[in-house]
Design an enzyme around this catalytic site. Structure first.
Site, PDB file in Angstrom:
ATOM      1  N   THR A 117      13.104  32.707   9.146  1.00  0.00           N
ATOM      2  CA  THR A 117      12.528  31.729  10.065  1.00  0.00           C
ATOM      3  C   THR A 117      13.396  30.486  10.099  1.00  0.00           C
ATOM      4  O   THR A 117      14.069  30.157   9.120  1.00  0.00           O
ATOM      5  CB  THR A 117      11.095  31.345   9.648  1.00  0.00           C
ATOM      6  OG1 THR A 117      10.546  30.456  10.622  1.00  0.00           O
ATOM      7  CG2 THR A 117      11.081  30.660   8.292  1.00  0.00           C
ATOM      8  N   ASP A 119       5.199  36.372  12.335  1.00  0.00           N
ATOM      9  CA  ASP A 119       4.966  36.049  13.738  1.00  0.00           C
ATOM     10  C   ASP A 119       3.488  35.717  13.845  1.00  0.00           C
ATOM     11  O   ASP A 119       2.636  36.469  13.373  1.00  0.00           O
ATOM     12  CB  ASP A 119       5.335  37.180  14.691  1.00  0.00           C
ATOM     13  CG  ASP A 119       5.517  36.644  16.114  1.00  0.00           C
ATOM     14  OD1 ASP A 119       6.228  35.642  16.285  1.00  0.00           O
ATOM     15  OD2 ASP A 119       4.929  37.211  17.056  1.00  0.00           O
ATOM     16  N   SER A 120       3.214  34.575  14.403  1.00  0.00           N
ATOM     17  CA  SER A 120       1.843  34.096  14.400  1.00  0.00           C
ATOM     18  C   SER A 120       1.575  33.301  15.659  1.00  0.00           C
ATOM     19  O   SER A 120       2.494  32.919  16.386  1.00  0.00           O
ATOM     20  CB  SER A 120       1.582  33.223  13.162  1.00  0.00           C
ATOM     21  OG  SER A 120       2.540  32.188  13.079  1.00  0.00           O
TER      22      SER A 120
END
Length: 204
Positions: free
Chosen positions: A7, A69-70
């Site tokens: 990330t 992933d949110s």
């Protein structure tokens, strides 16, 4: 045990470290691992995007890798912003090629879209899917969800993303300390599932 976080979102990285480091893990960013890569999220689900990001970093390092992933799913908007949460303001103006939008632009647009929606219909949830790729290259998925409501105005300066407008039991995520948020958040749930899996199935 060292885990690379796939990330470039510093807010997510801090949450990974805050939750996993006390268990004896060392979570480092992809930049610290020497990987300068902006991975395009072309998947149609949280799961697909998490796996795309984790696999891209794992393939370059061969080390255990974690990707998240949110996003926010609002019931009255049929699950939007969903996978486009970080790019919502751009998505709504047809400018997806410009990358992620500013957090404030995203949540202020959402508030504008919902300005006529009564409180009883402002239900929503944060969703987090983690993809963890172990040293042997096998992918494992973990999913957490936190139910709440969209407020009528932002409140609080903690957290990131949609935290100032997502309310849980009368307080916004932006009003919660990191430790308070971790106990109930979607990402906190998924990270604890990951920690339990590693403790049970892998030797450190």
């Amino acid at each position: 045990m060292k885990i690379i976080a796939a990330t470039q979102n510093q807010g997510k990285l801090r949450e990974f470290q805050r939750i996993l480091n006390p268990y004896g893990f060392t979570v480092i960013s992809q930049q610290e691992a020497g990987i300068d890569l902006d991975i395009e999220e072309t998947g149609q689900t949280f799961e697909e995007n998490a796996c795309l990001k984790a696999r891209a970093i794992y393939d370059r390092t061969g080390l255990p890798t974690l990707a998240d992933d949110s996003g926010l799913a609002v019931d009255v908007l049929n699950g939007a912003p969903g996978i486009y949460s970080a790019r919502y303001a751009n998505f709504c103006t047809g400018s997806l090629t410009e990358g992620n939008a500013d957090d404030t632009a995203n949540y202020m647009l959402l508030l504008e879209q919902m300005k006529e929606v009564p409180e009883a219909e402002r239900t929503a949830r944060f969703v987090c899917t983690l993809c963890y790729i172990s040293a042997d290259g096998e992918a494992h998925l973990f999913r957490g969800e936190c139910e709440g409501k969209i407020g009528f105005h932002p409140s609080g300066s903690e957290g990131f993303g949609y935290d100032p407008i997502f309310y849980w039991q009368g307080r916004s995520f932006g009003e919660l300390s990191g430790e308070e948020k971790d106990r109930i958040s979607h990402r906190g749930q998924a990270l604890r599932m990951l920690e339990e899996y590693i403790q049970k199935h892998e030797h450190r």
